[in-house]
Design a protein around this motif. Structure first.
Motif, mmCIF file in Angstrom:
data_model
loop_
_atom_site.group_PDB
_atom_site.id
_atom_site.type_symbol
_atom_site.label_atom_id
_atom_site.label_comp_id
_atom_site.label_asym_id
_atom_site.label_seq_id
_atom_site.Cartn_x
_atom_site.Cartn_y
_atom_site.Cartn_z
ATOM 1 N N MET A 99 29.965 -35.910 16.458
ATOM 2 C CA MET A 99 30.715 -36.447 15.339
ATOM 3 C C MET A 99 29.849 -37.413 14.546
ATOM 4 O O MET A 99 29.100 -38.218 15.123
ATOM 5 C CB MET A 99 31.984 -37.162 15.814
ATOM 6 N N LEU A 100 29.940 -37.344 13.238
ATOM 7 C CA LEU A 100 29.220 -38.257 12.363
ATOM 8 C C LEU A 100 30.009 -39.555 12.262
ATOM 9 O O LEU A 100 31.197 -39.541 11.953
ATOM 10 C CB LEU A 100 29.062 -37.633 10.979
ATOM 11 N N ILE A 101 29.368 -40.688 12.540
ATOM 12 C CA ILE A 101 30.051 -41.981 12.437
ATOM 13 C C ILE A 101 30.115 -42.379 10.975
ATOM 14 O O ILE A 101 29.093 -42.526 10.307
ATOM 15 C CB ILE A 101 29.314 -43.047 13.265
ATOM 16 N N ASP A 102 31.330 -42.519 10.469
ATOM 17 C CA ASP A 102 31.547 -42.751 9.040
ATOM 18 C C ASP A 102 32.544 -43.893 8.849
ATOM 19 O O ASP A 102 33.760 -43.705 9.008
ATOM 20 C CB ASP A 102 32.055 -41.470 8.384
ATOM 21 N N THR A 103 32.020 -45.072 8.489
ATOM 22 C CA THR A 103 32.907 -46.212 8.257
ATOM 23 C C THR A 103 33.682 -46.069 6.956
ATOM 24 O O THR A 103 34.614 -46.821 6.700
ATOM 25 C CB THR A 103 32.105 -47.526 8.232
ATOM 26 N N GLY A 104 33.294 -45.114 6.113
ATOM 27 C CA GLY A 104 34.009 -44.888 4.866
ATOM 28 C C GLY A 104 35.217 -43.991 5.028
ATOM 29 O O GLY A 104 36.024 -43.854 4.093
ATOM 30 N N ALA A 105 35.361 -43.366 6.194
ATOM 31 C CA ALA A 105 36.520 -42.506 6.459
ATOM 32 C C ALA A 105 37.630 -43.349 7.073
ATOM 33 O O ALA A 105 37.409 -44.055 8.061
ATOM 34 C CB ALA A 105 36.139 -41.370 7.396
ATOM 35 N N SER A 106 38.803 -43.291 6.491
ATOM 36 C CA SER A 106 39.905 -44.137 6.969
ATOM 37 C C SER A 106 40.441 -43.691 8.324
ATOM 38 O O SER A 106 41.114 -44.461 9.013
ATOM 39 C CB SER A 106 41.047 -44.141 5.951
ATOM 40 N N ALA A 107 40.154 -42.462 8.704
ATOM 41 C CA ALA A 107 40.656 -41.933 9.974
ATOM 42 C C ALA A 107 39.610 -41.023 10.592
ATOM 43 O O ALA A 107 38.613 -40.662 9.953
ATOM 44 C CB ALA A 107 41.966 -41.168 9.765
ATOM 45 N N VAL A 108 39.823 -40.666 11.833
ATOM 46 C CA VAL A 108 39.017 -39.622 12.455
ATOM 47 C C VAL A 108 39.373 -38.311 11.761
ATOM 48 O O VAL A 108 40.550 -37.976 11.602
ATOM 49 C CB VAL A 108 39.328 -39.525 13.960
ATOM 50 N N VAL A 109 38.353 -37.581 11.319
ATOM 51 C CA VAL A 109 38.585 -36.342 10.588
ATOM 52 C C VAL A 109 37.906 -35.189 11.329
ATOM 53 O O VAL A 109 36.689 -35.238 11.567
ATOM 54 C CB VAL A 109 38.041 -36.415 9.143
ATOM 55 N N LEU A 110 38.672 -34.187 11.700
ATOM 56 C CA LEU A 110 38.141 -33.038 12.423
ATOM 57 C C LEU A 110 37.954 -31.858 11.482
ATOM 58 O O LEU A 110 38.803 -31.599 10.615
ATOM 59 C CB LEU A 110 39.099 -32.623 13.547
ATOM 60 N N SER A 111 36.854 -31.165 11.667
ATOM 61 C CA SER A 111 36.668 -29.929 10.917
ATOM 62 C C SER A 111 37.637 -28.880 11.450
ATOM 63 O O SER A 111 38.152 -28.986 12.570
ATOM 64 C CB SER A 111 35.230 -29.435 11.055
ATOM 65 N N PHE A 112 37.863 -27.852 10.655
ATOM 66 C CA PHE A 112 38.774 -26.775 11.033
ATOM 67 C C PHE A 112 38.326 -26.145 12.356
ATOM 68 O O PHE A 112 39.137 -25.884 13.249
ATOM 69 C CB PHE A 112 38.784 -25.726 9.912
ATOM 70 N N GLU A 113 37.000 -25.930 12.491
ATOM 71 C CA GLU A 113 36.452 -25.275 13.691
ATOM 72 C C GLU A 113 36.595 -26.165 14.926
ATOM 73 O O GLU A 113 36.948 -25.683 16.018
ATOM 74 C CB GLU A 113 34.977 -24.926 13.464
ATOM 75 N N ASP A 114 36.331 -27.481 14.774
ATOM 76 C CA ASP A 114 36.448 -28.377 15.924
ATOM 77 C C ASP A 114 37.895 -28.529 16.372
ATOM 78 O O ASP A 114 38.174 -28.642 17.572
ATOM 79 C CB ASP A 114 35.870 -29.754 15.579
ATOM 80 N N ALA A 115 38.811 -28.535 15.425
ATOM 81 C CA ALA A 115 40.228 -28.611 15.784
ATOM 82 C C ALA A 115 40.631 -27.400 16.611
ATOM 83 O O ALA A 115 41.377 -27.513 17.595
ATOM 84 C CB ALA A 115 41.084 -28.708 14.517
ATOM 85 N N ASP A 116 40.108 -26.250 16.231
ATOM 86 C CA ASP A 116 40.404 -25.026 16.979
ATOM 87 C C ASP A 116 39.826 -25.110 18.394
ATOM 88 O O ASP A 116 40.454 -24.688 19.363
ATOM 89 C CB ASP A 116 39.830 -23.818 16.236
ATOM 90 N N ARG A 117 38.622 -25.689 18.523
ATOM 91 C CA ARG A 117 37.998 -25.862 19.839
ATOM 92 C C ARG A 117 38.821 -26.769 20.735
ATOM 93 O O ARG A 117 38.858 -26.602 21.955
ATOM 94 C CB ARG A 117 36.594 -26.441 19.685
ATOM 95 N N LEU A 118 39.477 -27.746 20.132
ATOM 96 C CA LEU A 118 40.292 -28.694 20.902
ATOM 97 C C LEU A 118 41.665 -28.141 21.259
ATOM 98 O O LEU A 118 42.445 -28.808 21.948
ATOM 99 C CB LEU A 118 40.462 -30.003 20.112
ATOM 100 N N GLY A 119 41.957 -26.955 20.777
ATOM 101 C CA GLY A 119 43.250 -26.359 21.077
ATOM 102 C C GLY A 119 44.339 -26.720 20.086
ATOM 103 O O GLY A 119 45.524 -26.438 20.332
ATOM 104 N N LEU A 120 43.962 -27.333 18.942
ATOM 105 C CA LEU A 120 44.936 -27.632 17.890
ATOM 106 C C LEU A 120 45.015 -26.414 16.975
ATOM 107 O O LEU A 120 44.168 -26.222 16.115
ATOM 108 C CB LEU A 120 44.506 -28.869 17.090
ATOM 109 N N ASP A 121 45.995 -25.600 17.153
ATOM 110 C CA ASP A 121 46.102 -24.355 16.392
ATOM 111 C C ASP A 121 46.295 -24.669 14.909
ATOM 112 O O ASP A 121 47.372 -25.136 14.496
ATOM 113 C CB ASP A 121 47.283 -23.540 16.919
#
Length: 234
Positions: free
Chosen positions: A138-160
């Motif tokens: 994961m890229l550490i990004d202090t400019g992102a207000s939340a943890v942001v998952l790519s579509f592919e990583d979400a699928d890997r985590l089991g988030l359909d």
């Protein structure tokens, strides 16, 4: 059973007991430091005995050589135990250098722990984060207000992704996109672990790498950049 086997058995048994009783601080009624010295003394006795017995079957020169060899082996093993924490730090540094984003756990002068992440070749800080039991870069990004998952990583985590509602507007490197709000059971970077973290999942093709944003980073005690190192403190 030869003397080398006896020596290794003594040291192995002693080290196993020290590891098992690390939290209690005592082994067989002795302080762990005192028990460790007893193990070292026992190993030296075995070494000297081995040299003496071997010398009885040879000349004086062979006696001295055998004793020296056994003493050297014993000193190496004892030194490995005494400096085990330093060796662990060296191994961690080597791993951090070979595997980008590998967290290096350091002990500060105050006795607290902090996680050190080295800057990657691309100039960014990347962390190997463990999300719900699975490791993701994961890229550490202090400019992102939340943890942001790519579509592919979400699928890997089991988030359909097919069951998610992409209702949140976000800005990415590829322009404006929509994201779906989710909750992650746990996120860990080294020993730093957080539960029930707010996150977003972007639409397919909108994000090439997941972002470790402020919904995780804002829970830390401190976040400091020192030259090519990012230091996270719980």
């Amino acid at each position: 059973m030869n003397m080398l086997t006896v020596l290794l058995a003594v040291l192995g048994f002693g080290l196993a007991l020290l590891i098992i009783n690390n939290d209690s601080g005592q082994t067989f009624g002795l302080q762990n430091d005192d028990f460790g010295r007893l193990v070292q003394l026992s190993a030296l006795v075995v070494l000297l005995s081995a040299g003496f017995l071997a010398g009885r079957r040879g000349r004086a020169g062979e006696v001295l050589r055998n004793i020296a060899v056994w003493l050297l082996i014993g000193l190496v093993l004892v030194a490995g135990y005494v400096y085990r924490h330093d060796l662990q730090q060296v191994a961690a540094r080597v791993t951090a250098g070979l595997v980008p984003g590998s967290p290096l756990v350091m002990t500060t002068s105050e006795g607290s722990q902090e996680v050190v992440i080295h800057r990657g070749r691309n100039g960014h800080f990347q962390a190997q984060a463990v999300i719900d039991g699975k490791t993701l870069p994961m890229l550490i990004d202090t400019g992102a207000s939340a943890v942001v998952l790519s579509f592919e990583d979400a699928d890997r985590l089991g988030l359909d992704p097919a069951t998610l509602n992409f209702t949140v507007r976000v800005s990415t490197a590829n322009g404006e996109a929509r994201a779906a709000p989710v909750r992650l059971d746990s996120i860990a970077v080294g020993p730093i672990t957080r539960s029930n973290i707010r996150a977003l999942v972007t639409e397919d093709g909108r994000l090439s790498e997941s972002l470790l944003g402020m919904s995780f980073l804002s829970t830390l005690g401190s976040l400091q950049i020192q030259t090519d190192e990012l230091r996270l403190r719980d």
